[in-house]
Design a protein around this motif. Structure first.
Motif, PDB file in Angstrom:
ATOM      1  N   ALA A   6       7.176  10.763   3.635  1.00  0.00           N
ATOM      2  CA  ALA A   6       6.544  10.979   4.950  1.00  0.00           C
ATOM      3  C   ALA A   6       5.387  10.020   5.153  1.00  0.00           C
ATOM      4  CB  ALA A   6       6.082  12.435   5.043  1.00  0.00           C
ATOM      5  N   LEU A   7       4.625   9.798   4.099  1.00  0.00           N
ATOM      6  CA  LEU A   7       3.479   8.891   4.201  1.00  0.00           C
ATOM      7  C   LEU A   7       3.950   7.452   4.370  1.00  0.00           C
ATOM      8  CD1 LEU A   7       0.460   8.670   4.233  1.00  0.00           C
ATOM      9  CD2 LEU A   7       0.453   8.653   1.727  1.00  0.00           C
ATOM     10  N   GLN A   8       5.011   7.063   3.677  1.00  0.00           N
ATOM     11  CA  GLN A   8       5.543   5.707   3.836  1.00  0.00           C
ATOM     12  C   GLN A   8       6.001   5.491   5.285  1.00  0.00           C
ATOM     13  OE1 GLN A   8       8.536   4.620   0.967  1.00  0.00           O
ATOM     14  NE2 GLN A   8       7.313   5.344  -0.778  1.00  0.00           N
ATOM     15  N   ALA A  36       0.821  -1.214   0.000  1.00  0.00           N
ATOM     16  CA  ALA A  36       0.000   0.000   0.000  1.00  0.00           C
ATOM     17  C   ALA A  36       0.858   1.268   0.000  1.00  0.00           C
ATOM     18  CB  ALA A  36      -0.925   0.000   1.218  1.00  0.00           C
ATOM     19  N   ALA A  37       2.078   1.196   0.564  1.00  0.00           N
ATOM     20  CA  ALA A  37       2.929   2.402   0.675  1.00  0.00           C
ATOM     21  C   ALA A  37       3.764   2.638  -0.568  1.00  0.00           C
ATOM     22  CB  ALA A  37       3.831   2.259   1.894  1.00  0.00           C
ATOM     23  N   LEU A  78      -6.326   5.692   0.124  1.00  0.00           N
ATOM     24  CA  LEU A  78      -5.436   5.057   1.098  1.00  0.00           C
ATOM     25  C   LEU A  78      -5.938   5.313   2.509  1.00  0.00           C
ATOM     26  CD1 LEU A  78      -2.854   3.593   1.808  1.00  0.00           C
ATOM     27  CD2 LEU A  78      -1.613   5.790   1.648  1.00  0.00           C
ATOM     28  N   ALA A  79      -6.407   6.548   2.740  1.00  0.00           N
ATOM     29  CA  ALA A  79      -6.906   6.858   4.083  1.00  0.00           C
ATOM     30  C   ALA A  79      -8.089   5.968   4.435  1.00  0.00           C
ATOM     31  CB  ALA A  79      -7.309   8.328   4.151  1.00  0.00           C
ATOM     32  N   GLY A  80      -9.021   5.796   3.499  1.00  0.00           N
ATOM     33  CA  GLY A  80     -10.170   4.930   3.766  1.00  0.00           C
ATOM     34  C   GLY A  80      -9.752   3.485   3.997  1.00  0.00           C
ATOM     35  N   ALA A 127      -2.417  10.238   5.366  1.00  0.00           N
ATOM     36  CA  ALA A 127      -2.865  10.000   3.988  1.00  0.00           C
ATOM     37  C   ALA A 127      -3.937  10.994   3.605  1.00  0.00           C
ATOM     38  CB  ALA A 127      -3.381   8.575   3.852  1.00  0.00           C
ATOM     39  N   LEU A 128      -4.783  11.318   4.558  1.00  0.00           N
ATOM     40  CA  LEU A 128      -5.847  12.274   4.263  1.00  0.00           C
ATOM     41  C   LEU A 128      -5.268  13.658   4.027  1.00  0.00           C
ATOM     42  CD1 LEU A 128      -8.928  12.498   4.019  1.00  0.00           C
ATOM     43  CD2 LEU A 128      -9.003  13.044   6.478  1.00  0.00           C
ATOM     44  N   GLU A 129      -4.257  14.039   4.868  1.00  0.00           N
ATOM     45  CA  GLU A 129      -3.626  15.345   4.709  1.00  0.00           C
ATOM     46  C   GLU A 129      -2.906  15.425   3.361  1.00  0.00           C
ATOM     47  OE1 GLU A 129      -1.139  15.650   8.084  1.00  0.00           O
ATOM     48  OE2 GLU A 129      -2.771  16.268   9.454  1.00  0.00           O
TER      49      GLU A 129
END
Length: 936
Positions: free
Chosen positions: A718-720, A711-712, A746-748, A738-740
């Motif tokens: 930063a998200l990873q 998924a990453a 991905l956030a969901g 992920a939302l930011e």
């Protein structure tokens, strides 16, 4: 399936048994080979003996030569027919072989092949007119002892010729024959007159054939007491007159005996089986005119009768006479020559009885042990209604062939003068059976509703050529123990072919009778004029009492719907995936209500264990006194072959009775025209042992790390880092990051994964659904949406999503997808994801893949995996079942020579292992292995 009172109602024909002219007793004929109807062959029966009179039983067809009217014919076959009903051990004869009758004989009767315990036909004919008064009593006592050695099923007749005298028609009541034989005494008495002369001398005087001998008699009888020429001349005239009267009386006795022999032999032609005639006589003077002997031998050949002559070779001296015979040797030659010629022309022997007749009866007993039935090619000229001369020889040295010297070939049935109806009527009344058409006959007995009577249901298989007409003339008759009989109308009927066998036409009928023992006879005639008849003895038990009674078991292919009926068949052939079994139970409702019934399916081999045992439902019918036990049993897993269905009744666990009926499973997919698929119930049984993966084991950090890593991929650093720093159930910071970053999909997914791990499956599924809508190609969302669908019972949809997930995203996705396809009942779809998981190194999936291969009918791919798995887990019952079935089904449509030997050995090994593990399907697994063992 409706209750039995309706199932066979269409076969009920209510006929009361009324008094008619009682037919002669009938029995199954001695065993005869089965020749296919329509093949034009002539058959000749012969006995072959060695120098000691013992029968030779091992001759092949190539060792016989047959000539008809001097022209050699091709010998098609030669089969030794050994009578099952051998003589009992008396007088030094060997103990007879006790053959076990074929199982089918219990359930049906036949007029062809080897019908089991059928009787022979033996006639004792005593020529009382040519036996001197007071002689022959010792031979009659020997004949009675011979009767004591016969089998009770042998049919014997006795007749004294010429009449009047005792006459006993063919019967198995041998006491009647004994009484008749002991009452026969010789009737010939010496002619007493003024002069004494011998037979030879009387012939010389009457025929003027020997002047010297005539002069000697005149000199002896007249010359010593007369002196004048006139007196000598008068004495010669008186001597000639007395010799003429002597010869008239002798010739009269001879003609009376010959006429009686002809009549008896002609009457025997009604019994179309080989017959043995024992002729007891002291003399038969033919005066060297053997035309009468040829005629009698020809009639015997027409009647299929052999004649053994018991010649009473007693002293010619009469104790009441003071003078000794003058030409004893010449007289005895005249008396013997006719009988000797008759025996030689009639497939018999001449037995001289000088003292005891034991040795002669022993030789006849050996001759009765069997015979060769030799089939030769027929020619059109054979069937001209005339007699033809036949000669049978063998190339083996030192043997004697006893055969008839002629035969009368019947005129073709199409050109005969009698109708088919007449032929069938005659066959119903005849004491013997007609065998031109091979027939098998079976019967069932049931209670007639509302009465005390019994319904006899009849079914017959009539052998035919595949392209032969199904138009027959048929007749059915029943006879009771007192000879009273009744027959259904003799009429044309269009029959049908048997299920799975176009070579058999099926007859069905029924008759309602009072309780008792009956002989049922069916006779049929085909378009070519051939006639066949068959008998069966039936006990129509009284079934209207207060005690529990049962009818016969009916087995057939299960009807396609509730309105279908079951048709009785001699050899029930199951050509579908289920059989139906039906049993009637009679008795008070309260007693029947306490009865439990089960049906066992067993291979038709000795000591076989049941393959299946299923309960039968017991319910009332429209007739208050009749209950029906019935059941349908799946047969798709059973190998082709012969089986027994056994219905067992128990009351409170105690057996109250059982009834058995054989049936046959027809081959499935023969010739490869139809693919053979694994039965669904078997596939479900095997696959039920494939366990569903434990979700808690999948939701560990190790199990989810590949999913999060996937998924990453391609995300900002930063998200990873945020995803890598989270753990299952605590991915909230990563979801917020992920939302930011604007990655709502991905956030969901991350939010849904947290809820899924925490057990909030519905909330999780909503998040996965949203994430997939935003990014349809996002594999992690597809993975867990599919997993959520499977958890909620949406196996197909979930499996499809799981199958689309790359193995590197979740190594366990293929295994879970395959399990979901199995849960959806689609093992063929489970193969690909299982295979992908195995290739990815998921060792836990190998067993499931092997079982899926079997369930998907991909046996060649399943077997290597099963061999590997069972070498490590030899007691895995489901794998053993799957393995034996895979080996069996690989050869079901057609044996595969390349692998048959190895597969047979491996199936036997796995079947033994399954038996040792005490698996619940031991009978079925053993049947598969046995089927492979029987292939060639």
């Amino acid at each position: 399936m409706r209750a039995s009172a309706c199932l066979i109602a269409g076969l009920s024909l209510s006929i009361a048994v009324q008094a008619q002219q009682p037919p002669a007793p009938a029995a199954q004929p001695p065993q005869t080979p089965t020749f296919r109807a329509g093949v034009d062959l002539l058959t000749v029966d012969a006995t072959v003996v060695d120098g000691e009179g013992r029968q030779v039983e091992d001759l092949a067809a190539t060792e016989f030569t047959v000539q008809v009217d001097g022209q050699r014919r091709q010998v098609v076959s030669a089969e030794y027919i050994k009578h099952e009903t051998a003589l009992r051990t008396v007088g030094g004869l060997p103990e007879p072989r006790r053959d076990t009758p074929a199982p089918g004989d219990v359930y049906f009767s036949t007029n062809a092949g080897r019908p089991g315990p059928g009787g022979r036909y033996i006639v004792v004919m005593v020529d009382q007119g040519n036996i001197r008064a007071g002689l022959g009593r010792a031979t009659m006592r020997e004949a009675v002892r011979f009767l004591d050695r016969l089998n009770p099923n042998d049919y014997v007749a006795a007749i004294a010729i010429p009449g009047p005298g005792p006459v006993v028609d063919f019967t198995v009541e041998h006491d009647k024959v004994r009484e008749a034989l002991l009452s026969i005494v010789g009737q010939a008495s010496p002619t007493r007159g003024r002069f004494y002369f011998s037979i030879t001398e009387a012939l010389a005087i009457v025929e003027h054939s020997d002047a010297v001998l005539r002069a000697q008699v005149v000199l002896r009888e007249c010359g010593g007491i007369l002196v004048s020429a006139a007196e000598l001349e008068r004495c010669e005239r008186d001597l000639e007159q007395e010799a003429g009267e002597f010869m008239i009386d002798l010739r009269r006795r001879t003609q009376l005996s010959l006429r009686a022999m002809r009549d008896v032999l002609r009457n025997l032609s009604a019994v179309d089986v080989p017959k043995s005639v024992i002729l007891i006589s002291e003399a038969l003077v033919l005066e060297r005119d053997y035309g009468a002997v040829d005629e009698i031998a020809a009639i015997a050949a027409d009647s299929r009768a052999s004649i053994d002559v018991m010649l009473l070779d007693v002293s010619p001296v009469d104790a009441s006479e003071s003078r000794r015979p003058t030409t004893p040797r010449e007289d005895r030659e005249l008396q013997v020559q006719g009988l000797e010629a008759l025996a030689g022309l009639s497939r018999g022997s001449l037995h001289r009885i000088a003292g005891s007749a034991t040795a002669a009866f022993d030789r006849i007993a050996r001759a009765l042990a069997g015979y060769y039935l030799i089939a030769v090619e027929a020619r059109p000229s054979d069937r001209d209604g005339r007699r033809h001369r036949v000669e049978v020889r063998t190339s083996r040295r030192g043997l004697a062939v006893l055969s008839r010297r002629g035969f009368l070939a019947p005129v073709s049935g199409t050109s005969g003068t009698s109708s088919a109806e007449d032929a069938v009527s005659s066959a119903l009344r005849a004491p013997g059976l007609r065998t031109e058409i091979p027939i098998r006959l079976a019967t069932w007995t049931y209670k007639e509703p509302g009465t005390t009577r019994v319904r006899l249901v009849v079914a017959a298989d009539i052998e035919r050529l595949a392209d032969q007409s199904l138009e027959y003339v048929t007749g059915l008759m029943v006879s009771d123990a007192n000879g009273r009989s009744v027959a259904t109308p003799v009429e044309p009927r269009t029959l049908t072919t048997a299920v799975g066998d176009p070579g058999a036409a099926v007859y069905r009928g029924a008759i309602t009778v009072e309780p008792g023992r009956y002989r049922v006879r069916l006779a049929v005639s085909d378009k070519d004029g051939r006639v066949g008849s068959v008998d069966r003895v039936v006990d129509a038990f009284h079934v209207d009492g207060t005690s529990l009674m049962i009818g016969d078991l009916l087995v057939a292919t299960a009807p396609q719907d509730d309105q279908g009926t079951m048709a009785p068949a001699v050899d029930p052939r199951i050509d579908g995936d289920a059989l139906a079994a039906l049993l009637e139970i009679y008795g008070p409702a309260a007693e029947v209500g306490a009865v439990e019934a089960t049906l066992e399916i067993t291979p038709r081999v000795e000591d076989a264990r049941p393959i299946a045992t299923v309960p039968m439902s017991v319910a009332g019918t429209r007739a208050a006194e009749i209950h029906a036990a019935q059941v349908q049993v799946g047969t798709a897993t059973l190998p082709p072959g012969e089986y027994l269905a056994r219905a067992v009744l128990r009351e409170g666990g105690t057996p109250r009775g059982h009834v058995v009926r054989p049936f046959r499973i027809l081959p499935r997919g023969a010739g490869g025209a139809t693919p053979i698929l694994i039965p669904r119930e078997l596939a479900a049984t095997i696959l039920a042992t494939v366990s569903v993966s434990d979700r808690s084991a999948l939701m560990t950090e190790d199990g989810l790390r590949p999913v999060l890593t996937f998924a990453a991929e391609g995300k900002p650093a930063a998200l990873q880092n945020a995803i890598a720093g989270g753990t299952p159930g605590k991915l909230g910071p990563a979801a917020l990051a992920a939302l930011e970053a604007g990655d709502q999909a991905l956030a969901g997914f991350l939010r849904g994964l947290d809820w899924y791990v925490q057990g909030q499956r519905e909330r999780a599924a909503q998040q996965f659904q949203t994430a997939m809508q935003l990014a349809p190609a996002f594999a992690p969302a597809r993975l867990f949406l599919g997993l959520s669908m499977v958890d909620s019972g949406r196996f197909r949809e979930g499996a499809a999503l799981l199958q689309s997930v790359p193995a590197r995203a979740a190594p366990w996705a293929g295994r879970v997808a395959g399990e979901a396809w199995l849960q959806a009942g689609m093992p063929e779809m489970a193969v690909e994801p299982f295979q992908r998981a195995a290739d990815a190194g998921d060792a836990a999936v190998v067993r499931a893949l092997a079982l899926a291969y079997v369930a998907a009918n991909r046996q060649n791919e399943a077997l290597p995996l099963l061999v590997k798995h069972l070498s490590a887990e030899p007691a895995d019952e489901a794998a053993l079942v799957a393995g034996v079935y895979a080996l069996y089904s690989r050869h079901l449509a057609e044996p595969q020579p390349a692998t048959l030997a190895a597969d047979r050995e491996l199936a036997a090994k796995w079947a033994r292992a399954y038996t040792a593990a005490k698996g619940p399907a031991q009978g079925l697994v053993s049947a598969w292995a046995a089927y492979l063992g029987g292939l060639k």
